[in-house]
Write a protein that holds these residues in place. Structure first.
Motif, short mmCIF file in Angstrom:
data_model
loop_
_atom_site.label_atom_id
_atom_site.label_comp_id
_atom_site.label_asym_id
_atom_site.label_seq_id
_atom_site.Cartn_x
_atom_site.Cartn_y
_atom_site.Cartn_z
N LYS A 59 0.83 -1.21 0.00
CA LYS A 59 0.00 0.00 0.00
C LYS A 59 0.86 1.26 0.00
N ASP A 84 -9.25 -1.35 6.99
CA ASP A 84 -8.57 -1.54 5.71
C ASP A 84 -8.63 -0.19 4.97
N ILE A 85 -7.56 0.58 5.07
CA ILE A 85 -7.59 1.91 4.45
C ILE A 85 -6.65 1.95 3.24
N PRO A 86 -6.93 2.83 2.28
CA PRO A 86 -6.19 2.80 1.01
C PRO A 86 -4.73 3.24 1.09
N TYR A 96 -18.77 2.04 12.14
CA TYR A 96 -17.40 1.76 12.63
C TYR A 96 -17.29 0.57 13.60
N VAL A 119 -9.32 7.41 9.63
CA VAL A 119 -9.74 6.47 8.59
C VAL A 119 -10.46 7.22 7.46
N ASP A 120 -11.42 8.06 7.83
CA ASP A 120 -12.20 8.78 6.81
C ASP A 120 -11.36 9.85 6.12
N LYS A 129 -9.19 8.05 3.56
CA LYS A 129 -10.06 7.67 2.42
C LYS A 129 -10.38 8.89 1.56
N ALA A 130 -10.61 10.03 2.20
CA ALA A 130 -10.93 11.25 1.43
C ALA A 130 -9.73 11.68 0.59
N GLU A 167 -7.26 9.80 -0.54
CA GLU A 167 -7.02 8.84 -1.62
C GLU A 167 -8.15 8.80 -2.64
N GLY A 168 -9.36 9.07 -2.19
CA GLY A 168 -10.51 9.06 -3.11
C GLY A 168 -10.73 10.42 -3.75
#
Ligand code: SOE
Length: 385
Positions: free
Chosen positions: A2, A31-33, A322, A344-345, A348-349, A351-352
């Motif tokens: 990753k 599981d985070i990106p 969660y 986590v969020d 994700k933000a 990477e997304g």
């Protein structure tokens, strides 16, 4: 393998520890990106900074935040500092293209908040404001219940954020009690959280009326080195003026027709960190108390008449936001977990390439409400937003 995201944190006290724990735990439980790397910790005092960095696993230290921001290997700047230090660091970090994870309250005033938001948007960085309580499973589930229509039309929001760490008049004059470093007292520190939750769960506000008071006008000066987790020692007998309020009571109207109240104090003996809210609607009610943070109380008007009553929802089931990343149902979680959820969020933000709530635009909206509250308490008039 990753991707890695290198974090540089500024600040190493209470929030520095809470954030460090979150950066470490997030990839272990979720599981985070991308994997956050605790790259460099920054603070003014090398000795205590080194101790902090070694304890929490930060690879390197910096004593100048400008140098930290200038480093090309840093992807994220984590601002874990009091609000008077947010503006300069956030502006510089955004200009350097760093994503920003910022402690609350966003800033000292709405002018700073507007500028911080503008510079983040211009530089297209992800900006997150850490109102961590939104990401408590019970609170996140309350939002889902409201969205699912279970509470119906909301009539009342009733919120109290109560602490007691300055009841003793010999508690010293720490940065939280001075306008130049804190801007305001519980109105900024505590009502910022409460207003964020009200925006999240009820909606935007239309008017604010507020009463503030100050119970203790002077306190012994603080020994700055001793200022810790809501604890501190005085440096002697010299006194200084308390220049923020000790308690704030706000009454608001919401744009959707609901009405609300907010009580924020550091003078509620026995209440250590009690953030409680009650929501009353046409179909039912919800109440929450941070000191019992795994639980939500729910009343449904649709239950059989004879069976009606508040029921306790233990928000530890897989269906609760969660929760299934931690322990089996019934194995409760605590204060630090919401910080992990925020990380986590946030990752994700980034990477997304999306935004995350609450961000600096939400922070600006909150500061405008808090400012309106202070204005109202000074003018004794209702203020329209
Ligand atoms: C102090 O009142 C404080 O640490 C706040 O600053 C935090 O935001 C809150 O979560 C706990 O209390």
């Amino acid at each position: 393998m990753k991707k890695h995201l290198n974090v540089g944190i500024v600040g190493y006290k209470f929030m520095g520890r809470a954030h460090s724990n979150a950066w470490k735990k997030a990839p272990l439980f979720f599981d985070i990106p991308a994997i956050p790397v605790l790259k460099a910790a920054c603070g003014r005092h090398q000795e205590s900074l080194t101790e902090f960095a070694e304890n929490w696993g930060w690879e390197e230290t910096e004593t100048d935040w400008r140098k930290l921001i200038a480093r090309p290997d840093i992807d994220i700047i984590d601002i874990a500092l009091p609000q008077d230090l947010h503006y300069d660091i956030a502006i510089a970090a955004a200009r350097a293209g760093k994503h920003i994870f910022c402690e609350k309250p966003l800033s000292m005033n709405s002018r700073q908040a507007e500028e911080m938001l503008k510079v983040c948007e211009e530089n297209k960085v992800t900006h997150y404001l850490n109102h961590n309580y939104r990401r408590t499973p019970a609170v996140a589930y309350a939002k889902k219940m409201i969205e699912a229509g279970k509470i119906g039309r909301i009539f009342h929001w009733r919120c109290a954020y109560q602490q007691d760490w300055i009841v003793d008049p010999s508690f010293p004059l720490t940065w939280q009690l001075k306008k130049e470093t804190a801007q305001a007292g519980p109105q900024w520190d505590l009502n910022s959280h409460a207003v964020d939750l009200a925006h999240f769960l009820v909606g935007d506000m239309a008017t604010v009326s507020c009463l503030t008071t100050n119970f203790i006008k002077e306190r012994p000066l603080a020994d700055e080195a001793s200022v810790g987790n809501l604890s501190a020692q005085s440096s002697g007998t010299e006194m200084g003026e308390v220049t923020v309020e000790d308690a704030a009571l706000m009454m608001v109207t919401f744009k959707n027709g609901a009405i609300g109240s907010f009580e924020a104090t550091r003078f509620a003996s026995g209440r250590k960190n009690r953030l409680s809210f009650e929501i009353y609607g046409s179909k039912g009610s919800l109440t929450f108390d941070l000191e019992r943070m795994n639980e939500l109380q729910y009343f449904s008007r649709e239950d059989e008449n004879g069976d009606q009553g508040f029921r306790t929802i233990l928000a530890t089931e897989a269906v609760h936001p969660y929760a299934n990343h931690w322990w089996p149902a019934g194995h409760i979680i605590g204060y630090e977990h919401a910080f992990v959820h925020s990380v986590v969020d946030f990752v994700k933000a980034i990477e997304g390439n999306t935004s995350i709530k609450p961000d600096f635009s939400d922070g600006l909206k909150i500061i405008k409400v808090l400012e309106a509250g202070i204005q109202s308490s000074e003018t004794k008039q209702q203020v329209s937003l």
